[in-house]
Motif scaffolding. Sequence first.
Motif, PDB file in Angstrom:
ATOM      1  N   GLY A   8       0.891  -1.185  -0.084  1.00 17.18           N
ATOM      2  CA  GLY A   8      -0.179   0.040   0.253  1.00 17.18           C
ATOM      3  C   GLY A   8       0.730   1.266   0.152  1.00 17.18           C
ATOM      4  N   SER A  10       1.418   3.262  -2.544  1.00 23.27           N
ATOM      5  CA  SER A  10       1.223   4.036  -3.830  1.00 23.27           C
ATOM      6  C   SER A  10       0.620   5.508  -3.334  1.00 23.27           C
ATOM      7  CB  SER A  10       0.284   3.530  -4.704  1.00 23.27           C
ATOM      8  OG  SER A  10      -1.256   3.236  -4.288  1.00 23.27           O
ATOM      9  N   ARG A  11       0.055   5.662  -1.955  1.00 23.71           N
ATOM     10  CA  ARG A  11      -0.172   6.899  -1.406  1.00 23.71           C
ATOM     11  C   ARG A  11      -0.503   6.614   0.146  1.00 23.71           C
ATOM     12  NH1 ARG A  11      -6.929   6.876  -2.779  1.00 23.71           N
ATOM     13  NH2 ARG A  11      -7.458   5.740  -1.066  1.00 23.71           N
ATOM     14  N   ILE A  13       0.060   6.987   3.779  1.00 25.77           N
ATOM     15  CA  ILE A  13       1.125   6.749   4.963  1.00 25.77           C
ATOM     16  C   ILE A  13       2.107   5.577   4.360  1.00 25.77           C
ATOM     17  CG2 ILE A  13       1.511   5.262   7.170  1.00 25.77           C
ATOM     18  CD1 ILE A  13      -1.666   6.262   7.649  1.00 25.77           C
ATOM     19  N   SER A  32       1.612  -2.427  -4.412  1.00 23.27           N
ATOM     20  CA  SER A  32       0.140  -1.798  -4.502  1.00 23.27           C
ATOM     21  C   SER A  32      -0.299  -2.174  -5.759  1.00 23.27           C
ATOM     22  CB  SER A  32      -0.097  -0.281  -4.229  1.00 23.27           C
ATOM     23  OG  SER A  32       0.258   0.219  -5.353  1.00 23.27           O
ATOM     24  N   ARG A  33      -1.549  -2.043  -6.369  1.00 27.53           N
ATOM     25  CA  ARG A  33      -1.956  -2.285  -7.869  1.00 27.53           C
ATOM     26  C   ARG A  33      -1.561  -0.995  -8.580  1.00 27.53           C
ATOM     27  NH1 ARG A  33      -8.070  -2.236  -5.710  1.00 27.53           N
ATOM     28  NH2 ARG A  33      -7.202  -0.370  -4.553  1.00 27.53           N
ATOM     29  N   ASN A  34      -1.426   0.228  -8.124  1.00 26.50           N
ATOM     30  CA  ASN A  34      -1.193   1.265  -9.046  1.00 26.50           C
ATOM     31  C   ASN A  34       0.325   1.563  -9.240  1.00 26.50           C
ATOM     32  OD1 ASN A  34      -0.838   3.889 -10.240  1.00 26.50           O
ATOM     33  ND2 ASN A  34      -2.362   4.822  -8.871  1.00 26.50           N
ATOM     34  N   ASP A  56      -2.231  -7.259  -6.935  1.00 25.29           N
ATOM     35  CA  ASP A  56      -3.603  -6.989  -6.119  1.00 25.29           C
ATOM     36  C   ASP A  56      -3.632  -7.975  -5.007  1.00 25.29           C
ATOM     37  OD1 ASP A  56      -6.227  -7.089  -5.339  1.00 25.29           O
ATOM     38  OD2 ASP A  56      -7.146  -7.132  -7.443  1.00 25.29           O
ATOM     39  N   LEU A  57      -3.620  -7.324  -3.729  1.00 27.22           N
ATOM     40  CA  LEU A  57      -3.476  -8.184  -2.645  1.00 27.22           C
ATOM     41  C   LEU A  57      -5.011  -8.707  -2.277  1.00 27.22           C
ATOM     42  CD1 LEU A  57      -1.707  -5.713  -0.576  1.00 27.22           C
ATOM     43  CD2 LEU A  57      -0.586  -7.768  -1.359  1.00 27.22           C
ATOM     44  N   ASN A  82       0.761  -2.730   5.235  1.00 19.56           N
ATOM     45  CA  ASN A  82       0.040  -1.258   5.493  1.00 19.56           C
ATOM     46  C   ASN A  82      -1.226  -0.985   4.540  1.00 19.56           C
ATOM     47  OD1 ASN A  82       0.117   1.689   5.866  1.00 19.56           O
ATOM     48  ND2 ASN A  82       0.495   1.442   3.785  1.00 19.56           N
ATOM     49  N   SER A 131      -2.752  -1.522  11.893  1.00 19.35           N
ATOM     50  CA  SER A 131      -4.078  -1.528  12.150  1.00 19.35           C
ATOM     51  C   SER A 131      -4.706  -0.151  12.539  1.00 19.35           C
ATOM     52  CB  SER A 131      -4.241  -2.741  13.405  1.00 19.35           C
ATOM     53  OG  SER A 131      -5.435  -2.977  13.514  1.00 19.35           O
ATOM     54  N   TYR A 148     -14.786  -3.014   8.224  1.00 16.21           N
ATOM     55  CA  TYR A 148     -13.610  -2.658   8.265  1.00 16.21           C
ATOM     56  C   TYR A 148     -12.710  -2.996   9.554  1.00 16.21           C
ATOM     57  CZ  TYR A 148      -9.456   0.657   8.731  1.00 16.21           C
ATOM     58  OH  TYR A 148      -8.211   1.454   8.875  1.00 16.21           O
ATOM     59  N   LYS A 152      -9.799  -5.507  10.347  1.00 19.28           N
ATOM     60  CA  LYS A 152      -8.483  -5.335  10.995  1.00 19.28           C
ATOM     61  C   LYS A 152      -8.307  -5.802  12.347  1.00 19.28           C
ATOM     62  CE  LYS A 152      -6.642  -2.256   8.429  1.00 19.28           C
ATOM     63  NZ  LYS A 152      -5.259  -2.252   7.786  1.00 19.28           N
ATOM     64  N   VAL A 181      -5.466   9.753  10.685  1.00 21.78           N
ATOM     65  CA  VAL A 181      -4.449  10.183   9.589  1.00 21.78           C
ATOM     66  C   VAL A 181      -5.146  10.878   8.507  1.00 21.78           C
ATOM     67  CG1 VAL A 181      -1.903   9.933   8.723  1.00 21.78           C
ATOM     68  CG2 VAL A 181      -3.125   8.557  10.561  1.00 21.78           C
ATOM     69  N   THR A 183      -5.353  11.163   5.166  1.00 22.78           N
ATOM     70  CA  THR A 183      -4.904  10.620   3.989  1.00 22.78           C
ATOM     71  C   THR A 183      -6.232  10.593   2.971  1.00 22.78           C
ATOM     72  OG1 THR A 183      -5.796   8.423   4.783  1.00 22.78           O
ATOM     73  CG2 THR A 183      -3.320   9.147   5.087  1.00 22.78           C
ATOM     74  N   MET A 185      -7.764   7.868   2.138  1.00 25.20           N
ATOM     75  CA  MET A 185      -8.750   6.849   2.841  1.00 25.20           C
ATOM     76  C   MET A 185      -9.574   7.489   3.798  1.00 25.20           C
ATOM     77  SD  MET A 185      -7.842   3.751   5.455  1.00 25.20           S
ATOM     78  CE  MET A 185      -7.398   2.448   4.043  1.00 25.20           C
TER      79      MET A 185
HETATM   80  N1  NAP Z   1      -5.827   7.379   7.397  1.00 28.59           N
HETATM   81  C1  NAP Z   1      -6.314   6.843   8.728  1.00 28.59           C
HETATM   82  O1  NAP Z   1      -6.940   7.609   9.326  1.00 28.59           O
HETATM   83  C2  NAP Z   1      -6.063   5.473   9.172  1.00 28.59           C
HETATM   84  C3  NAP Z   1      -6.578   5.500  10.818  1.00 28.59           C
HETATM   85  C4  NAP Z   1      -6.424   3.968  10.995  1.00 28.59           C
HETATM   86  C5  NAP Z   1      -5.652   3.123  10.270  1.00 28.59           C
HETATM   87  N2  NAP Z   1      -5.269   3.205   9.031  1.00 28.59           N
HETATM   88  C6  NAP Z   1      -4.616   2.255   8.191  1.00 28.59           C
HETATM   89  O2  NAP Z   1      -3.470   2.707   7.726  1.00 28.59           O
HETATM   90  C7  NAP Z   1      -2.984   2.109   6.500  1.00 28.59           C
HETATM   91  C8  NAP Z   1      -2.753   3.018   5.270  1.00 28.59           C
HETATM   92  O3  NAP Z   1      -3.910   4.070   5.370  1.00 28.59           O
HETATM   93  P1  NAP Z   1      -4.039   5.129   4.441  1.00 28.59           P
HETATM   94  O4  NAP Z   1      -4.557   6.057   4.922  1.00 28.59           O
HETATM   95  O5  NAP Z   1      -2.654   5.703   3.959  1.00 28.59           O
HETATM   96  O6  NAP Z   1      -4.739   4.479   3.235  1.00 28.59           O
HETATM   97  P2  NAP Z   1      -4.703   5.090   1.598  1.00 28.59           P
HETATM   98  O7  NAP Z   1      -4.295   6.466   1.201  1.00 28.59           O
HETATM   99  O8  NAP Z   1      -6.168   4.652   1.267  1.00 28.59           O
HETATM  100  O9  NAP Z   1      -3.985   3.889   0.689  1.00 28.59           O
HETATM  101  C9  NAP Z   1      -4.066   2.507   0.792  1.00 28.59           C
HETATM  102  C10 NAP Z   1      -3.091   1.810   0.168  1.00 28.59           C
HETATM  103  O10 NAP Z   1      -3.498   0.315   0.184  1.00 28.59           O
HETATM  104  C11 NAP Z   1      -3.361  -0.116  -1.181  1.00 28.59           C
HETATM  105  N3  NAP Z   1      -4.249  -0.983  -1.656  1.00 28.59           N
HETATM  106  C12 NAP Z   1      -5.482  -1.155  -1.187  1.00 28.59           C
HETATM  107  N4  NAP Z   1      -6.374  -1.978  -1.801  1.00 28.59           N
HETATM  108  C13 NAP Z   1      -5.172  -2.728  -2.305  1.00 28.59           C
HETATM  109  C14 NAP Z   1      -5.178  -3.993  -2.991  1.00 28.59           C
HETATM  110  N5  NAP Z   1      -6.301  -4.761  -3.398  1.00 28.59           N
HETATM  111  N6  NAP Z   1      -4.043  -4.361  -3.630  1.00 28.59           N
HETATM  112  C15 NAP Z   1      -2.954  -3.869  -3.336  1.00 28.59           C
HETATM  113  N7  NAP Z   1      -2.704  -2.752  -2.718  1.00 28.59           N
HETATM  114  C16 NAP Z   1      -3.860  -2.177  -2.155  1.00 28.59           C
HETATM  115  C17 NAP Z   1      -3.547   1.140  -2.043  1.00 28.59           C
HETATM  116  O11 NAP Z   1      -2.914   0.988  -3.509  1.00 28.59           O
HETATM  117  P3  NAP Z   1      -3.602   1.037  -4.853  1.00 28.59           P
HETATM  118  O12 NAP Z   1      -4.977   1.403  -4.782  1.00 28.59           O
HETATM  119  O13 NAP Z   1      -2.465   1.364  -5.868  1.00 28.59           O
HETATM  120  O14 NAP Z   1      -3.768  -0.828  -5.073  1.00 28.59           O
HETATM  121  C18 NAP Z   1      -2.876   2.288  -1.235  1.00 28.59           C
HETATM  122  O15 NAP Z   1      -1.560   2.431  -1.425  1.00 28.59           O
HETATM  123  C19 NAP Z   1      -4.404   1.115   6.150  1.00 28.59           C
HETATM  124  O16 NAP Z   1      -4.130  -0.378   6.529  1.00 28.59           O
HETATM  125  C20 NAP Z   1      -5.360   1.675   6.840  1.00 28.59           C
HETATM  126  O17 NAP Z   1      -6.403   0.757   7.343  1.00 28.59           O
HETATM  127  C21 NAP Z   1      -5.388   4.441   8.517  1.00 28.59           C
END
Ligand code: NAP
Length: 229
Positions: A8, A10-11, A13, A32-34, A56-57, A82, A131, A148, A152, A181, A183, A185
Amino acid sequence: MKNIIITGASRGIGYELAKQHLQLGNRVLTISRNVDKLKELEVFAKEGQFTFIGIDLSNFDEISNVLTAIENWDKVDILYNNAGLCINKPFAEITEEDLIMSWKVNFMAPYRLVQVLLNKFTISSHVVNVSTMGAVQGSVKFPGLSVYSSSKSATVNLTELLAEELKDHGPRINAVALGAVQTEMLEEAFPGYIAPTQPHEMAEYLVDFGLNGWKYFNGKVQQASISTP
Ligand SMILES: NC(=O)c1ccc[n+]([C@@H]2O[C@H](COP(=O)([O-])OP(=O)(O)OC[C@H]3O[C@@H](n4cnc5c(N)ncnc54)[C@H](OP(=O)(O)O)[C@@H]3O)[C@@H](O)[C@H]2O)c1
């Protein structure tokens, strides 16, 4: 130089995590996929320091392709599980597809990655399962996150189980339960919510925890949150 795998990247964290490890001089494989977005990380790398692979995970069989990408690595020092999929939807509207995809990305992929990488881990290798606070028992819960947070949460339980089963040979395995965080997401799941933490700040913590946490913890869940959620 440590050998690091980050899913993960590609964007969000994961991207910051990869960037910071590259800047520290570590060798990094991103997944990641992208792949176009992964390629952008190349600017932070020196010759031979950076690899990426499109996987693709949610596809169990594809995950073993990671071994081809690191065939010249003698070991893996850190695996950050991640990548994540966050669906915010009322319980009554959750579909079978939502459930399957969430459990594949958030639970089965980390499970399978550790399995296929087992021979590359040593006693001082560290698996960090990224997580969420919502997965911590007794934490504040939010409507819409049933699929979700439960998926997790299963990864948190897996963290404890694998720490015990693999304790003689490694890797050490821990989970970090993140608070909000800023992001994409978070913006997609909770439009307009302003998080107190930026991706690069959380990545700084995860870099340090990945490099050093294995010395002090195994099978533990660290809470990295200054907010609710
Ligand atoms: N942001 C928050 O507030 C927050 C809070 C608690 C926990 N988290 C956790 O922290 C981690 C990172 O979060 P983030 O906010 O940085 O998320 P994000 O911006 O949505 O990034 C998610 C990453 O996961 C990859 N991904 C998703 N589905 C995939 C698949 N099927 N195959 C391969 N890669 C895949 C995406 O890449 P592609 O689309 O290119 O595949 C992307 O690089 C996650 O596990 C999230 O649950 C985040």
